[in-house]
Design an enzyme around this catalytic site. Structure first.
Site, short mmCIF file in Angstrom:
data_model
loop_
_atom_site.label_atom_id
_atom_site.label_comp_id
_atom_site.label_asym_id
_atom_site.label_seq_id
_atom_site.Cartn_x
_atom_site.Cartn_y
_atom_site.Cartn_z
N SER A 286 1.14 -1.06 0.13
CA SER A 286 -0.14 0.02 0.06
C SER A 286 1.14 0.84 -0.27
O SER A 286 1.58 1.26 -0.63
CB SER A 286 -1.20 -0.09 1.34
OG SER A 286 -1.51 1.35 1.32
N ASP A 309 0.03 -4.56 -3.92
CA ASP A 309 -1.29 -3.47 -3.79
C ASP A 309 -1.01 -1.86 -3.65
O ASP A 309 -1.76 -1.52 -2.56
CB ASP A 309 -2.21 -4.06 -2.88
CG ASP A 309 -3.68 -3.88 -3.09
OD1 ASP A 309 -3.98 -3.90 -4.46
OD2 ASP A 309 -4.97 -4.12 -2.39
N HIS A 364 -7.76 -5.58 -0.04
CA HIS A 364 -6.26 -4.84 0.60
C HIS A 364 -5.65 -5.51 1.56
O HIS A 364 -4.37 -5.40 1.63
CB HIS A 364 -7.34 -3.31 0.19
CG HIS A 364 -5.77 -2.48 0.61
ND1 HIS A 364 -4.66 -2.39 -0.24
CD2 HIS A 364 -4.98 -1.54 1.98
CE1 HIS A 364 -3.56 -1.46 -0.23
NE2 HIS A 364 -4.18 -1.34 0.65
#
Length: 442
Positions: A286, A309, A364
């Site tokens: 992330s 991600d 996620h």
């Protein structure tokens, strides 16, 4: 973690009964027990949950290293192949209550209430590594620096980090001090006029009695504040912190003395000449994925990057042409959107390897450890679980990462057995992305 969903759950469920009357005494206890039963499903389910053990040929040890006691110092959890895990305890997954408080602040829920829920849900879990177990010499291990996501901290990706260590890597999971972690700490020196209070509890014992814990929590956006300048500043600091962690590993590998601010039984001198510092990768999730790209731009010692991600928003697009190393995007099916993928595609190159796959049925939070620690019902509500078995998803992520690392670090391993995953060739993978990109936007 889905903050709004958890906020609704913890705010509403324990405070009111079916009739919507306030509860107290035994009524509150019954309601609280009902909430915990709903959250966890049942006790047998609770017992079945846990962070999976690493699957590689090496046993895994871990330790914490803090060099420099101020906020400008370096702090990470180190995972490494160890000689033996017998007689060494596994550390708590969440090290202390301040981290629970940080998670509560990040999700904008009551600390007192969330501490009880978090402690019930996650307080008993251990990281699958032996704390301070002796380093296993005999070969030079390649190195991975790992960067956590927004609102996370150094211990929340132990399934990935421990697996890499079990496969023969030394992994430094940095805890960022850019105010993007839900919680972290450093130390300040006490003045002579401020002696240490008698009986004061400290979570981590420093080597000097003159040092006092200082906690730093996640900083939310201020009213009217633009997000990009903050996140851009943070991603640059995060990259600098990863590079400083790498510098520290270079010193340790060279036999230089490093002073751990934290009291520790681990002997860092045993790591001398134990790392292969010609083979270094950067990895993150992330916001940590954005940190991967920033690090590749800033530091040529990183030979390749694996970005999980990735949240591309914090990055300056002007620096994309300066990323010269191979880069592997591993995405979830449910998190990505067209604008984010378009920015990833701007890193495509005809000459430098760029790969992207998407794991079907993932969300996620399929990359942090949370996905293993909640039952199906609560996991789906909080978006900590996708439709795919989290063990299958994690294996796909780890195996694809290992194959990519072997290819671009020139490792003499058998990770090439998973080369097909890099191309998305598996029933649970999508080559590239599941997001439709308008041709006009490319």
């Amino acid at each position: 973690m889905s903050a709004p969903a958890l906020r609704r759950l913890v705010r509403a469920a324990p405070l009111r009964g079916v009739s919507d009357r306030p509860l107290c005494g035994s009524g509150l206890k019954r309601k609280w027990n009902s909430l915990l039963s709903a959250v966890m499903g049942n006790s047998s389910c609770h017992n079945a949950l846990g962070i999976p053990a690493a699957k590689g040929p090496h046993q895994v040890g871990c330790t914490d290293l803090m060099v420099g006691h101020t906020v400008q110092g370096t702090f990470f959890r180190l995972y490494y192949p160890c000689q033996t895990s017998e007689g060494f305890e596994k550390p708590d997954w969440v090290p202390c209550r301040e981290y629970f408080n940080g998670l509560a602040d990040f999700m904008k829920i009551s600390r007192s209430l969330s501490e009880r829920i978090f402690n019930y849900l996650f307080g008993s879990y251990k990281i699958p590594a032996a704390y301070n177990a002796p380093f296993k010499p005999g070969e030079k291990y390649p190195v991975v620096i790992f960067s956590h996501g927004l609102g996370a901290f150094r211990t929340l990706y132990s399934a990935i980090c421990a697996e890499l260590a079990s496969q023969g890597f030394v992994v430094a999971a940095v805890e960022h001090r850019d105010e993007s972690a839900s919680a972290t700490f450093y130390y300040k020196e006490r003045s002579e006029a401020q002696p240490k209070p008698p009986g004061k509890r400290e979570n981590f014992r420093p080597v000097s009695d003159n040092l006092e814990e200082q906690w730093m929590y996640y900083r939310p956006l201020k009213t009217g504040e633009r997000e990009f300048p903050l996140r851009n500043k943070q991603v640059k600091q995060r990259a600098d912190e990863c590079i400083r962690a790498l510098d520290l590993l270079f010193d340790i590998n060279a036999g230089k003395s490093v002073e751990n601010v934290l009291e520790s039984e681990f002997d860092f001198t045993t790591l001398e000449n134990g790392m292969d510092l010609c083979r270094i990768a950067i990895m993150g999730h992330s916001f940590g994925g954005a940190t991967v790209i920033e690090c590749l731009c800033k530091e040529v010692r990183f030979k390749c990057g694996v970005a999980l991600d990735t949240w591309m928003f914090p990055l300056d697009e002007e620096m994309f042409p300066d990323v010269k190393q191979p880069l592997f995007f591993i995405n979830s099916e449910k998190f990505q959107w067209a604008g984010n993928i378009i920015r990833m595609k701007k890193l495509d190159s005809a000459f430098i390897p760029r790969k992207m796959i998407t794991i079907k049925g993932t969300v996620h939070q399929s990359f942090p450890d949370f996905t293993f620690l909640t039952g199906n019902w609560i996991g789906r509500i909080l978006k900590l679980k996708g439709e795919i078995d989290p063990h299958i998803a994690m294996d796909l992520c780890n195996h694809a990462s290992l194959a990519f690392l072997q290819r671009h670090l020139s490792l003499n391993k058998d990770f090439n057995q998973w080369d097909h995953l890099i191309e998305g060739k598996d029933d649970n993978l999508i080559p590239g992305t599941n997001i439709t990109i308008p041709q006009s936007s490319m």
